[in-house]
Design an enzyme around this catalytic site. Structure first.
Site, PDB file in Angstrom:
ATOM      1  N   HIS A 292      -3.965   4.110  -0.787  1.00 54.89           N
ATOM      2  CA  HIS A 292      -4.495   2.885  -1.393  1.00 54.89           C
ATOM      3  C   HIS A 292      -5.422   2.179  -0.422  1.00 54.89           C
ATOM      4  O   HIS A 292      -5.202   2.147   0.789  1.00 54.89           O
ATOM      5  CB  HIS A 292      -3.376   1.980  -1.912  1.00 54.89           C
ATOM      6  CG  HIS A 292      -2.636   1.168  -0.897  1.00 54.89           C
ATOM      7  ND1 HIS A 292      -3.092  -0.045  -0.432  1.00 54.89           N
ATOM      8  CD2 HIS A 292      -1.441   1.379  -0.287  1.00 54.89           C
ATOM      9  CE1 HIS A 292      -2.210  -0.557   0.422  1.00 54.89           C
ATOM     10  NE2 HIS A 292      -1.203   0.294   0.534  1.00 54.89           N
ATOM     11  N   ASP A 304      -1.708  -1.129   6.816  1.00 54.35           N
ATOM     12  CA  ASP A 304      -1.347  -1.082   5.393  1.00 54.35           C
ATOM     13  C   ASP A 304      -2.535  -1.518   4.533  1.00 54.35           C
ATOM     14  O   ASP A 304      -2.683  -2.688   4.253  1.00 54.35           O
ATOM     15  CB  ASP A 304      -0.145  -2.002   5.135  1.00 54.35           C
ATOM     16  CG  ASP A 304       0.348  -1.921   3.707  1.00 54.35           C
ATOM     17  OD1 ASP A 304      -0.010  -0.965   2.999  1.00 54.35           O
ATOM     18  OD2 ASP A 304       1.091  -2.830   3.307  1.00 54.35           O
ATOM     19  N   GLU A 337      -3.052  -1.469  -5.395  1.00 53.69           N
ATOM     20  CA  GLU A 337      -1.704  -0.984  -5.119  1.00 53.69           C
ATOM     21  C   GLU A 337      -0.773  -2.129  -4.767  1.00 53.69           C
ATOM     22  O   GLU A 337       0.389  -2.139  -5.180  1.00 53.69           O
ATOM     23  CB  GLU A 337      -1.752   0.024  -3.957  1.00 53.69           C
ATOM     24  CG  GLU A 337      -0.436   0.755  -3.688  1.00 53.69           C
ATOM     25  CD  GLU A 337       0.471   0.055  -2.672  1.00 53.69           C
ATOM     26  OE1 GLU A 337       1.576   0.552  -2.421  1.00 53.69           O
ATOM     27  OE2 GLU A 337       0.070  -0.995  -2.129  1.00 53.69           O
ATOM     28  N   HIS A 467       2.044  -6.983   6.012  1.00 47.54           N
ATOM     29  CA  HIS A 467       1.615  -8.018   5.072  1.00 47.54           C
ATOM     30  C   HIS A 467       1.354  -9.365   5.750  1.00 47.54           C
ATOM     31  O   HIS A 467       1.629 -10.418   5.165  1.00 47.54           O
ATOM     32  CB  HIS A 467       2.622  -8.187   3.933  1.00 47.54           C
ATOM     33  CG  HIS A 467       2.596  -7.062   2.947  1.00 47.54           C
ATOM     34  ND1 HIS A 467       3.258  -7.113   1.745  1.00 47.54           N
ATOM     35  CD2 HIS A 467       1.995  -5.843   2.982  1.00 47.54           C
ATOM     36  CE1 HIS A 467       3.065  -5.975   1.081  1.00 47.54           C
ATOM     37  NE2 HIS A 467       2.298  -5.193   1.821  1.00 47.54           N
TER      38      HIS A 467
END
Length: 505
Positions: A292, A304, A337, A467
């Site tokens: 993603h 990420d 995603e 995150h």
């Protein structure tokens, strides 16, 4: 990586339903024919060591030496340059590359441009997606503030919030599904704010069932003293839903007066995937590999999932558009995603039954450079009993090939990670397509045994910047990144040449 069952989730902690036996439906046009020109650094003519024993499993026209050559050709430095580009893009576009932003669009354009330079014909099909933004989130109980956070895609409360008594729903230790069924809300006063513990159903289901039983809002109590940045996904008829830590939840009492304020906005937007496919190989037997491309709004998303995206881009470049492969190789960079696997899900749902059957195997790469890295391979056969399910037949072969490739790349002995649908492989296994992938860990903590085996720090997250705004270049373990890139090249090369162990469907 989408918040998921290992910590923060749209699907809560527990086993996923084995729904992969249902074939995908709906229609999609096939990919257009790919470019005729291979990239300049495509694999050389067959003259290297054979990576597949005597090559007996190789498809007609395939070169059994391709896996070794591809593993040797991929470069951590070249992939890291892509990571540097992703960070520049984020810095130039409000600090992130999230869905619906100019930073994401610039990331799509960057990946597509690199692929075109490598000789691929590239498609960037669009899809509709709901986006979510959250402002104020406040919970006051008995005139005292309680720290809370809103679940993604929660409806907003009325202006000024809503005030109602708490209804703490009892749960037994042996009950894995608190708040998941209508029976869990028997005796709850109409118009109450339901307080429920985490369990093994989707959070959207909890909110929907509680609302149908008369709750005006839901407070979910985490099973640990940690944040719970979860999502309600696309579930309909949900009510305002927030979460608190385990300790905060233990202070909530039945009948207490509470006020919940959630300021949220849900919008319909458009996003894009990136798709590129080799010209050589059997078009009726396709290996897919995906990662993603979007970040969360909190930061640049370099681990990420800039790491998986950059690594996959490097493999695609070095493979080239006309490799000596028996299978077509289709690369995908997924959008949206982070808000529910939307890009991958839309793609799979758009495949006709015939086109889905042509996809022999899907490999997923989401977070392959975590700073306190684990060496994790999706547990395709559920032999490790980690809380997922066995994937469609062939998933166990993907697990073994990826495990062997990591070890050959110099990694310490890998472990399994739950095959629970947390990342973009989820829609593929739901459609009966075998899958596998690599992962270096997110917010879960590395155990002392893992630290002894792999190095790093015990009792700390695999990725402490998961995150958050600190997920930047400084958040990458370059040794783990290199090992995973090498393993990706080896495994993608192996399945491009030889699909033995992956049954036709």
């Amino acid at each position: 990586m989408r918040p998921g069952t290992t910590g923060t989730t749209g699907r809560d902690r527990g086993r996923r339903r084995p729904a992969w036996r249902r074939p995908a439906t709906a229609l999609i046009a096939g990919l257009a024919a790919m470019a005729l020109v291979a990239c300049a650094n495509a694999p050389a003519p067959p003259d290297s060591n054979v990576a597949l024993g005597d090559g007996a499993g190789a498809a007609d026209g395939a070169d059994p030496g391709l896996p070794d050559r591809l593993a040797g050709a991929v470069s951590e430095e070249a992939a890291y340059a892509h990571l540097e580009a992703f960070e520049r893009i984020a810095d130039q576009h409000d600090g992130n590359r999230a869905v619906g932003t100019s930073g994401y669009d610039a990331s799509v354009d960057y990946v597509a441009g690199v692929l075109r330079e490598a000789g691929y014909e590239v498609q960037t099909p669009s899809f509709d997606v709901r986006t979510f933004t959250a402002g104020d989130a406040r919970l006051t109980v008995a005139d005292a503030p309680v720290t809370t956070e809103v679940l993604s895609f929660s409806p907003a409360t009325p202006p000024g919030g809503l005030t109602a008594p708490l209804s703490v729903r009892p749960s037994a230790p042996e009950d894995p599904t608190p708040g998941c069924d209508a029976a869990d809300y028997q005796g709850m006063p109409e118009g109450a704010i339901a307080v429920v513990e985490r369990g093994s159903c989707e959070f959207g289901q909890k909110s929907q069932v509680a609302g149908a039983a008369g709750a005006v809002a839901v407070i979910i109590v985490n099973t640990e003293d940690a944040a719970l940045p979860a999502t309600l996904g696309d579930t309909e008829n949900v009510v305002p839903t927030a979460a608190v830590t385990r300790t905060a939840g233990q202070t909530l009492q039945d009948g207490q007066q509470a006020t919940l304020v959630l300021d949220t906005t849900i919008e319909q937007q458009s996003s894009r995937n990136v798709l590129a496919e080799t010209k050589t190989g059997d078009p009726d037997r396709v290996l897919m590999a995906g990662a993603h491309l979007d970040s969360t709004p909190e930061g640049a998303g370099i681990n990420d999932n800039g790491s998986g995206s950059a690594a996959l881009l490097e493999v695609a470049e070095k493979l080239g558009a006309e490799p000596p492969a028996g299978q077509r190789v289709r690369f995908a960079w997924w959008g949206a995603e982070e808000i529910g696997l939307v890009g991958a899900t839309k793609y799979v749902e758009g495949l006709s039954e015939q086109d889905a059957a042509r996809v022999a195997l899907y490999l997923n790469f989401d977070m392959v450079g975590s700073p306190n890295a684990g060496y994790l391979v999706y547990d395709g056969d559920n032999s490790d009993n980690l809380g997922g399910e066995a994937g469609p037949p062939g998933s166990e072969t993907a697990e073994q090939v990826l495990t062997d490739a990591l070890v050959a790349a110099g990694a310490p002995e890998p472990e399994g990670t739950a095959f629970d649908g947390r990342s973009d492989y989820g829609p593929f296994i739901e459609a009966g397509i075998p899958a596998g992938g690599l992962f270096t860990g997110a917010e879960e903590q590395k155990t002392p045994e893992q630290a002894q085996k792999w190095g790093g720090t015990a009792d700390q997250p695999y990725d402490p910047c998961y995150h958050t705004a600190c997920d930047r270049l400084t958040n990458i373990d370059r040794t783990a990144f290199e090992r995973n890139i090498t393993a990706m090249g080896s495994a993608i090369g192996r399945f491009a040449v030889d699909m033995s162990g992956v049954p036709a469907r």
